[in-house]
Design a protein around this motif. Structure first.
Motif, mmCIF file in Angstrom:
data_model
loop_
_atom_site.group_PDB
_atom_site.id
_atom_site.type_symbol
_atom_site.label_atom_id
_atom_site.label_comp_id
_atom_site.label_asym_id
_atom_site.label_seq_id
_atom_site.Cartn_x
_atom_site.Cartn_y
_atom_site.Cartn_z
ATOM 1 N N LEU A 227 67.850 13.236 74.477
ATOM 2 C CA LEU A 227 67.781 12.184 75.494
ATOM 3 C C LEU A 227 68.741 12.426 76.657
ATOM 4 O O LEU A 227 68.551 11.862 77.742
ATOM 5 C CB LEU A 227 68.067 10.822 74.858
ATOM 6 C CG LEU A 227 66.983 10.321 73.891
ATOM 7 C CD1 LEU A 227 67.416 9.007 73.251
ATOM 8 C CD2 LEU A 227 65.663 10.138 74.630
ATOM 9 N N VAL A 230 67.014 13.318 79.795
ATOM 10 C CA VAL A 230 66.289 12.273 80.515
ATOM 11 C C VAL A 230 67.233 11.353 81.275
ATOM 12 O O VAL A 230 66.923 10.884 82.374
ATOM 13 C CB VAL A 230 65.443 11.454 79.519
ATOM 14 C CG1 VAL A 230 64.661 10.350 80.237
ATOM 15 C CG2 VAL A 230 64.517 12.364 78.742
ATOM 16 N N ARG A 231 68.406 11.138 80.720
ATOM 17 C CA ARG A 231 69.305 10.096 81.233
ATOM 18 C C ARG A 231 69.662 10.268 82.719
ATOM 19 O O ARG A 231 69.613 9.281 83.484
ATOM 20 C CB ARG A 231 70.563 10.047 80.357
ATOM 21 C CG ARG A 231 71.470 8.861 80.649
ATOM 22 C CD ARG A 231 72.567 8.737 79.594
ATOM 23 N NE ARG A 231 71.997 8.446 78.288
ATOM 24 C CZ ARG A 231 72.029 9.265 77.252
ATOM 25 N NH1 ARG A 231 72.588 10.456 77.370
ATOM 26 N NH2 ARG A 231 71.488 8.930 76.097
ATOM 27 N N TRP A 233 67.991 11.454 85.117
ATOM 28 C CA TRP A 233 66.842 11.195 85.976
ATOM 29 C C TRP A 233 66.372 9.745 85.868
ATOM 30 O O TRP A 233 65.827 9.199 86.832
ATOM 31 C CB TRP A 233 65.686 12.128 85.599
ATOM 32 C CG TRP A 233 66.087 13.563 85.673
ATOM 33 C CD1 TRP A 233 66.443 14.382 84.650
ATOM 34 C CD2 TRP A 233 66.225 14.338 86.872
ATOM 35 N NE1 TRP A 233 66.779 15.635 85.112
ATOM 36 C CE2 TRP A 233 66.655 15.631 86.481
ATOM 37 C CE3 TRP A 233 66.015 14.075 88.234
ATOM 38 C CZ2 TRP A 233 66.878 16.647 87.398
ATOM 39 C CZ3 TRP A 233 66.235 15.096 89.149
ATOM 40 C CH2 TRP A 233 66.661 16.363 88.723
ATOM 41 N N ALA A 234 66.603 9.129 84.724
ATOM 42 C CA ALA A 234 66.167 7.739 84.549
ATOM 43 C C ALA A 234 67.005 6.783 85.387
ATOM 44 O O ALA A 234 66.491 5.823 85.971
ATOM 45 C CB ALA A 234 66.258 7.360 83.070
ATOM 46 N N VAL A 300 68.103 5.520 77.006
ATOM 47 C CA VAL A 300 68.222 6.428 78.148
ATOM 48 C C VAL A 300 69.117 5.866 79.252
ATOM 49 O O VAL A 300 69.311 6.520 80.280
ATOM 50 C CB VAL A 300 66.837 6.763 78.746
ATOM 51 C CG1 VAL A 300 65.943 7.414 77.700
ATOM 52 C CG2 VAL A 300 66.164 5.517 79.335
#
Length: 992
Positions: A227, A230-231, A233-234, A300
């Motif tokens: 994860l 992803v973090r 970009w989230a 995230v």
């Protein structure tokens, strides 16, 4: 109770007492049902140490203990095993009860108790191993609308009509399942074990999910390690408050971000169908707690912003969820931190192990509290002001005729019919129904709104009074109500600062301060001098203050405005913008280091408790000692346990005269240092050893740790902690309660001293003999006694009495006994109270209060709670000299405070019931107490009461002897001792 002894006589020891019990084998026959005696019952009681006592009480004194408790989960049910002991009563039945703290629902599971005969013979106690099974489906009712579930063992005895509740302490926990999953249709409830904050008992937290959300959480566990990709970009920020609320700093910050940065991916987490959900829904981007969306966003998220705990925002409390939720944690707070000590909740070492990365504060003073007491680094505390202050301070309206009453909750308020709850309700009714206040309210047409903490809602019905509107916080807009109120009455609620910032008069009704703010709950500020309103102790005083505030309509007094302003640096409406700038700042390397330390705290604690930490501390000190000296003075009192004695006096004298050196005080208490330069540091931290190694001066009243030795260029000033009466160190051939190497260790420590401060020629001779001290004896008087004769002595006396809640016209008797060397329990000592408080209440209670100060080495002592109307335990009060100032009579035995107290020329009584034993077998004295004592020597509590019936006569009869005593033993205590010490030893660090 009466302890039983065996008197054994031998030629070598003609009178030797042995405590009855502790035999190799103890056999109990039959069940003690209590023999009627004089309106009570007599019981044979076996103590925790298996010694025998006779107890007079209405009910059995039987004590219960859970020795071990385990909870394992397999195939849809939970297995429970508990080992219990009862001191006096056999077990008839044991039931495990799970109780929903919010709704009162419970599930009871009978356990099968099997006697442990081997342990019973060894201890004399009744001991069982109780086992049973909890079918998971039986938990469905108890988890409905639950946040916490208490775990209790209900124990029934043959001779008792009602079962006894026995909680499970942290010390008993063995193998514990991390989670218990309860499926209820479309909902899944996950029960996680944890230990409660204050009383350290087993409980279960409950997190409820939609079934599909729980399924998603289970699947994501396999890929949670990825994860972190992803973090970034989230860029998700999660904001939330406790439960389903949306009325505090979380809501106001979220609303500001939605208005000023609508494209920011910020989401508010709340409960479905809650009032908070209804309030925040119009702003958009609301996430229901326990939903699929919540689970994904929580895992995230790069930022978590919360008012109570980050656990409210995480997808769960399982270890893997916490580990993979790597976003920065920002603690928005839900009130100014000053009055109540919540370090166990929100410090760098919180009870639930979820420390914050950033703390939002309102002032430099609050930031100092978080750094010194909560152990945050300075860069982790941002002084921005609270988000809720923006609307609060925006064009405040003229107040209505509204009295706002806001008592906070107590963690002991668990049921409506509990005696402590009854007293809580009675105290507040005495204020709300007070005739004088009622007249003022009716004459002025003032409305009264009583707002209860959500946890105190159980007493809402009982607090209904005529003309009083009762509400529960979190169900309405509290900020707007505060803006409309003309006067606020609270006890310990931090909402007091909100009202104070609006310049509204605030009163603090603290009838139970002695219970609420003691020990680990001790306040971070001096309530009498730093709260923005008066501390009120009684219903009469409170009603009079409220009535006067309503009648005058003058707002806050200037003095209280100044106090309030010290806790608010930014008096504007820009707090949300400042918080936004702090939150969006990227984490730096030092932030990651501090997070790593927090996440691995358990490992560090194990390291800290082991021998390798000692080696590291010694290495740190050795390195620092080899470096050049810094202009630094390190002070320490009673091994960091207090801010007082001569080190405090010298510290404050340097502050007053101005010092070029950095001043550091070693303390692990929440007490604030005097205003001026200087800071606190914790004892035995690595920083502590580093500073000791670099300091130019050490000033202490006890010895420093054995692993440090005075470096070259450092001057060690030992003030000691009293003029000696009882013999010490080398003058005692065999010191009871100490090891065989005591004298050798003591000699090593005293050889480190460079300067020893003495208050008299008598003390100098004793010190030279006891310590075999060959260094510089500085005969200046005791700096700690400057306070007793200073120009502000009477003002300080009045202040201390206000802190203690003792009226000026009431006789205050200070009882300050020393410890007994032969009463050691582990690393500390125990002591009993030799004064019968029931008789004190009966004979002296109308006019006199007893303040008891046990020695700082005594940790096992009797509770005075049942006699709080006539007796106070002041053992934790920081400074003994202030207690001497406040008192009218001193009662002691062999404590050195007698020499200090003679300076005040006030009566003294010596309660010395064990004088012969102490003098012949424990220590011995440097003088003949019965000949030299400046007051009567009595041998019993009864004799003491007799003497105290005539204090004026006592004062007259002993005035001449007292003057002679002071001239002999305190000749140099004239109020300038600290100045002389500084001039003789450390004049090079004075600014002038």
């Amino acid at each position: 109770s009466v302890a039983l002894f065996l008197d054994t006589r031998t030629a070598d020891d003609p009178s030797r007492e042995l405590r009855l019990g502790r035999a190799a084998q103890i056999v109990r026959r039959g069940t003690d049902v209590g023999v009627p005696v004089a309106g009570s019952r007599r019981w044979v009681h076996l103590t925790a140490k298996s010694t025998v006592s006779i107890v007079l009480a209405d009910v059995s004194p039987s004590q219960h203990k859970v020795d071990s408790f385990s909870l394992t989960v397999a195939e849809g049910h939970a297995q429970v095993k508990a080992d219990l002991a009862s001191s006096d009563q056999p077990f008839a039945a044991v039931t495990l009860q799970l109780r929903n703290r919010r709704t009162g629902a419970q599930v009871a599971v009978p356990l099968d108790p099997v006697a442990d005969t081997e342990r019973e013979r060894a201890t004399g106690h009744w001991v069982v191993a109780a086992t049973g099974t909890i079918p998971v489906e039986r938990c469905r009712d108890v988890v409905q609308d639950a946040e916490q579930i208490d775990v209790v063992l209900a124990v029934a005895h043959p001779s008792e009509a009602e079962p006894v509740d026995v909680p499970v302490p942290e010390s008993a926990l063995g193998e514990m399942a991390p989670e218990l999953v309860v499926v209820d249709g479309a909902r899944v409830h996950v029960l996680s074990t944890y230990v409660t904050f204050r009383v350290k008992r087993l409980a279960l937290s409950v997190q409820t999910y939609d079934a599909d959300a729980h399924a998603l959480l289970t699947r994501l566990r396999r890929v949670a390690w990825a994860l972190w990709l992803v973090r970034p970009w989230a860029r998700v920020w999660l904001v939330g408050e406790t439960g389903g609320r949306a009325d505090d700093n979380g809501y106001h910050f979220f609303a500001w971000v939605r208005a000023h940065h609508p494209r920011r991916r910020v989401y508010f987490v709340t409960d479905a169908g809650s009032e908070g959900h209804a309030r925040v829904a119009p702003l958009g981007q609301v996430v229901v707690r326990g939903s699929r969306r919540h689970v994904w966003l929580a895992l995230v998220a790069s930022r978590y912003l919360y008012t109570h705990g980050v656990g409210e925002l995480l997808a769960g409390r399982a270890d893997w969820v916490v580990k993979r939720s790597r976003g920065r944690r920002v603690f928005l707070q839900h009130g100014v931190t000053a009055m109540k000590n919540v370090t166990r909740h929100y410090g760098r070492r919180p009870a639930q192990g979820l420390a914050s990365d950033v703390v939002i504060a309102c002032s430099p003073l609050e930031r100092r509290i978080f750094v010194e007491d909560y152990l945050y680094a300075p860069h982790q505390v941002a002084v921005t002001g609270f988000a809720r202050f923006d609307p609060l301070l925006a064009d405040p309206p003229e107040p209505d005729r509204l009295l706002l009453v806001m008592p906070t909750w107590r963690d002991w308020l668990r049921s409506a019919d509990d005696p402590t709850t009854t007293d809580y309700v009675r105290q507040w009714h005495d204020v709300l129904d007070h005739p004088h206040l009622r007249r003022q309210l009716e004459e002025r047409g003032t409305r009264v709104v009583l707002v209860l903490h959500p946890n105190a809602a159980i007493v809402a019905d009982q607090l209904v009074a005529e003309g009083v509107e009762v509400r529960v916080a979190g169900t309405f807009d509290l900020q707007e109500l505060l803006r409309r109120a003309s006067v606020l009455l609270t006890d310990y609620s931090s909402v007091a600062w909100d009202a104070a910032f609006l310049r509204r008069p605030v009163g603090f009704f603290q009838f139970d301060q002695a219970r609420m703010l003691v020990g680990a709950r001790g306040p971070h500020i001096d309530l009498e001098t730093q709260l923005p309103g008066p501390v009120l102790r009684s219903a009469d005083e409170t009603a009079s203050w409220v009535a006067a505030a309503l009648e005058s309509g003058a707002g806050m007094a200037p003095q209280m405005v100044d106090r309030a302003d010290r806790f608010l640096q930014h008096r504007d409406t820009g707090a949300c913008g400042r918080i936004y700038d702090v939150v969006r700042r990227r984490a730096r390397w030092r932030d990651r280091v501090w997070r790593f330390r927090a996440d691995h705290r358990a490992g560090y604690d194990r390291f800290r408790a082991g021998p390798h930490y000692v080696r590291l501390a010694r290495a740190v000190f050795s390195l620092a000692a080899r470096l050049p000296r810094r202009d630094l003075v390190v002070f320490e009192s009673d091994r960091g346990a207090r801010y007082g004695d001569s080190p405090r006096a010298i510290f404050e004298h340097l502050q007053a005269r101005g010092s070029t050196a950095e001043l550091v005080y070693v303390s692990y208490t929440p007490v604030r240092l005097a205003e001026g330069p200087g800071r606190k540091v914790g004892r035995f931290t690595l920083e502590y050893f580093w500073l000791l190694g670099r300091a130019r001066y050490w000033v202490t009243n006890q010895n420093l740790p054995e692993l440090v030795e005075t470096p070259r260029g450092t001057t060690y000033v030992q003030t000691w902690h009293g003029t000696p009466l009882k013999k010490m160190q080398h003058d005692v051939e065999r010191m009871a309660g100490r090891g065989d190497d005591y004298h050798e260790k003591a000699a090593h420590l005293t050889r480190q001293w460079d300067v020893l401060v003495s208050p008299s020629p008598y003390a100098s001779a004793c010190f030279e003999s006891a310590f075999r001290f060959e260094g510089r004896m500085l005969e200046t008087g005791y700096p700690r006694n400057d306070a007793l004769v200073g120009a502000d002595a009477q003002e300080r006396r009045a202040l201390v009495r206000r802190r203690l809640g003792v009226a000026e016209d009431r006789l205050l008797v200070l009882y300050a006994p020393t410890f007994r060397d032969d009463q050691r329990v582990g690393a500390f000592w125990r002591q009993d109270l030799e004064i019968d408080l029931d008789r004190w209440r009966e004979e002296l209670g109308a006019t006199a209060t007893l303040a008891v100060r046990f020695h700082n080495l005594v940790r096992e002592r009797p509770s005075l709670q049942e006699h709080a109307d006539v007796a106070l335990d002041v053992s934790r009060y920081p400074d003994t000299q202030e207690l001497l100032l406040a008192s009218d009579v001193l009662v002691t035995d062999y404590s050195s405070v007698m020499f200090d107290y003679s300076i005040l020329a006030r009566p003294m009584v010596f309660l010395a019931s064990d004088l012969d034993h102490y003098q012949r077998e424990l220590r011995g004295f440097y003088l003949d107490l019965e000949v030299e004592a400046p007051g009567p020597v009595v041998r019993s509590g009864e004799a003491l009461l007799e003497v105290l019936r005539d204090v004026p006569g006592l004062r007259t009869a002993w005035a001449e002897r007292l003057a002679q005593f002071r001239a002999t033993y305190a000749p140099w205590d004239d109020g300038a001792a600290a100045s002389r010490v500084v001039d003789h030893v450390m004049s090079d660090v004075l600014a002038d």
